[in-house]
Design a protein around this motif. Structure first.
Motif, PDB file in Angstrom:
ATOM      1  N   MET A   1       0.819  -1.188   0.000  1.00  0.00           N
ATOM      2  CA  MET A   1       0.000   0.000   0.000  1.00  0.00           C
ATOM      3  C   MET A   1       0.869   1.260   0.000  1.00  0.00           C
ATOM      4  O   MET A   1       0.551   2.216  -0.673  1.00  0.00           O
ATOM      5  CB  MET A   1      -0.883  -0.041   1.235  1.00  0.00           C
ATOM      6  CG  MET A   1      -2.265   0.486   1.133  1.00  0.00           C
ATOM      7  SD  MET A   1      -3.301   0.023  -0.201  1.00  0.00           S
ATOM      8  CE  MET A   1      -4.648  -0.635   0.683  1.00  0.00           C
ATOM      9  N   ASN A   2       1.956   1.220   0.760  1.00  0.00           N
ATOM     10  CA  ASN A   2       2.837   2.370   0.858  1.00  0.00           C
ATOM     11  C   ASN A   2       3.492   2.687  -0.487  1.00  0.00           C
ATOM     12  O   ASN A   2       3.574   3.849  -0.888  1.00  0.00           O
ATOM     13  CB  ASN A   2       3.893   2.124   1.933  1.00  0.00           C
ATOM     14  CG  ASN A   2       4.490   3.401   2.449  1.00  0.00           C
ATOM     15  OD1 ASN A   2       3.884   4.450   2.367  1.00  0.00           O
ATOM     16  ND2 ASN A   2       5.685   3.302   2.981  1.00  0.00           N
ATOM     17  N   VAL A   3       3.952   1.655  -1.187  1.00  0.00           N
ATOM     18  CA  VAL A   3       4.581   1.846  -2.491  1.00  0.00           C
ATOM     19  C   VAL A   3       3.562   2.391  -3.480  1.00  0.00           C
ATOM     20  O   VAL A   3       3.858   3.318  -4.257  1.00  0.00           O
ATOM     21  CB  VAL A   3       5.210   0.526  -3.000  1.00  0.00           C
ATOM     22  CG1 VAL A   3       5.691   0.665  -4.425  1.00  0.00           C
ATOM     23  CG2 VAL A   3       6.337   0.090  -2.081  1.00  0.00           C
ATOM     24  N   ALA A   4       2.354   1.843  -3.462  1.00  0.00           N
ATOM     25  CA  ALA A   4       1.296   2.325  -4.358  1.00  0.00           C
ATOM     26  C   ALA A   4       0.996   3.796  -4.086  1.00  0.00           C
ATOM     27  O   ALA A   4       0.821   4.584  -5.027  1.00  0.00           O
ATOM     28  CB  ALA A   4       0.037   1.479  -4.183  1.00  0.00           C
ATOM     29  N   TYR A   5       0.941   4.173  -2.814  1.00  0.00           N
ATOM     30  CA  TYR A   5       0.691   5.580  -2.489  1.00  0.00           C
ATOM     31  C   TYR A   5       1.761   6.469  -3.103  1.00  0.00           C
ATOM     32  O   TYR A   5       1.450   7.482  -3.734  1.00  0.00           O
ATOM     33  CB  TYR A   5       0.637   5.834  -0.974  1.00  0.00           C
ATOM     34  CG  TYR A   5       0.566   7.320  -0.683  1.00  0.00           C
ATOM     35  CD1 TYR A   5      -0.643   7.987  -0.789  1.00  0.00           C
ATOM     36  CD2 TYR A   5       1.711   8.057  -0.386  1.00  0.00           C
ATOM     37  CE1 TYR A   5      -0.724   9.366  -0.584  1.00  0.00           C
ATOM     38  CE2 TYR A   5       1.637   9.428  -0.179  1.00  0.00           C
ATOM     39  CZ  TYR A   5       0.423  10.071  -0.284  1.00  0.00           C
ATOM     40  OH  TYR A   5       0.355  11.431  -0.099  1.00  0.00           O
ATOM     41  N   TRP A   6       3.018   6.111  -2.925  1.00  0.00           N
ATOM     42  CA  TRP A   6       4.097   6.969  -3.407  1.00  0.00           C
ATOM     43  C   TRP A   6       4.121   7.064  -4.925  1.00  0.00           C
ATOM     44  O   TRP A   6       4.433   8.125  -5.472  1.00  0.00           O
ATOM     45  CB  TRP A   6       5.444   6.508  -2.850  1.00  0.00           C
ATOM     46  CG  TRP A   6       5.595   6.938  -1.437  1.00  0.00           C
ATOM     47  CD1 TRP A   6       5.591   6.148  -0.331  1.00  0.00           C
ATOM     48  CD2 TRP A   6       5.718   8.285  -0.964  1.00  0.00           C
ATOM     49  NE1 TRP A   6       5.709   6.922   0.802  1.00  0.00           N
ATOM     50  CE2 TRP A   6       5.789   8.236   0.445  1.00  0.00           C
ATOM     51  CE3 TRP A   6       5.773   9.530  -1.586  1.00  0.00           C
ATOM     52  CZ2 TRP A   6       5.920   9.372   1.228  1.00  0.00           C
ATOM     53  CZ3 TRP A   6       5.894  10.671  -0.801  1.00  0.00           C
ATOM     54  CH2 TRP A   6       5.969  10.585   0.591  1.00  0.00           C
ATOM     55  N   ILE A   7       3.759   5.989  -5.603  1.00  0.00           N
ATOM     56  CA  ILE A   7       3.715   6.045  -7.069  1.00  0.00           C
ATOM     57  C   ILE A   7       2.590   6.969  -7.529  1.00  0.00           C
ATOM     58  O   ILE A   7       2.800   7.889  -8.317  1.00  0.00           O
ATOM     59  CB  ILE A   7       3.547   4.628  -7.658  1.00  0.00           C
ATOM     60  CG1 ILE A   7       4.823   3.817  -7.422  1.00  0.00           C
ATOM     61  CG2 ILE A   7       3.215   4.693  -9.144  1.00  0.00           C
ATOM     62  CD1 ILE A   7       4.679   2.338  -7.729  1.00  0.00           C
ATOM     63  N   VAL A   8       1.393   6.727  -7.028  1.00  0.00           N
ATOM     64  CA  VAL A   8       0.228   7.514  -7.468  1.00  0.00           C
ATOM     65  C   VAL A   8       0.340   8.961  -6.999  1.00  0.00           C
ATOM     66  O   VAL A   8       0.140   9.892  -7.778  1.00  0.00           O
ATOM     67  CB  VAL A   8      -1.085   6.855  -6.975  1.00  0.00           C
ATOM     68  CG1 VAL A   8      -2.290   7.704  -7.345  1.00  0.00           C
ATOM     69  CG2 VAL A   8      -1.227   5.463  -7.557  1.00  0.00           C
TER      70      VAL A   8
END
Length: 120
Positions: A1-8
């Protein structure tokens, strides 16, 4: 979830940082080819929208990065949802049916709100 947040959030922040900076510093004539709506909007309002976009981009990145006031990230993303609802309305009111970018940004901001709220 953290990686997805930073990408988006990173992509959204980059878009709004650039777009906001352009609105904040360029003349009406320089903006007109990219944004026909500037003819029907007072320049102080265009500048204010640009500053809000730059601040919102910072709000997506800085609070989670520093750990200071992390609640600002979902608030900034929610602000972009509201901004794009208004922008879509302006385009439609002016007869511009090319709102795909606005709807994409709206959906991306909504996903960012969800990802930011779900961050640990």
């Amino acid at each position: 979830m953290n990686v997805a947040y930073w990408i988006v959030a990173g992509l959204l922040a980059a878009f709004y940082l650039y777009g906001g900076a352009v609105k904040a510093v360029r003349s009406r004539d320089a903006l007109r080819p990219m944004m026909a709506w500037v003819d029907s909007t007072p320049m102080p309002a265009v500048r204010a929208i640009g500053v809000v976009e730059v601040l919102g981009a910072a709000g997506l990145v800085l609070p989670p990065l520093t750990g200071v006031a992390p609640w600002l990230a979902p608030a900034a993303a929610a602000g972009f949802v509201v901004l794009q609802i208004g922008a879509t309305g302006v385009h439609l009111r002016l007869g511009d049916r090319q709102v795909a970018l606005n709807l994409t940004l709206l959906a991306t901001a909504a996903v960012t709100v969800w990802l930011a709220a779900a961050r640990p």
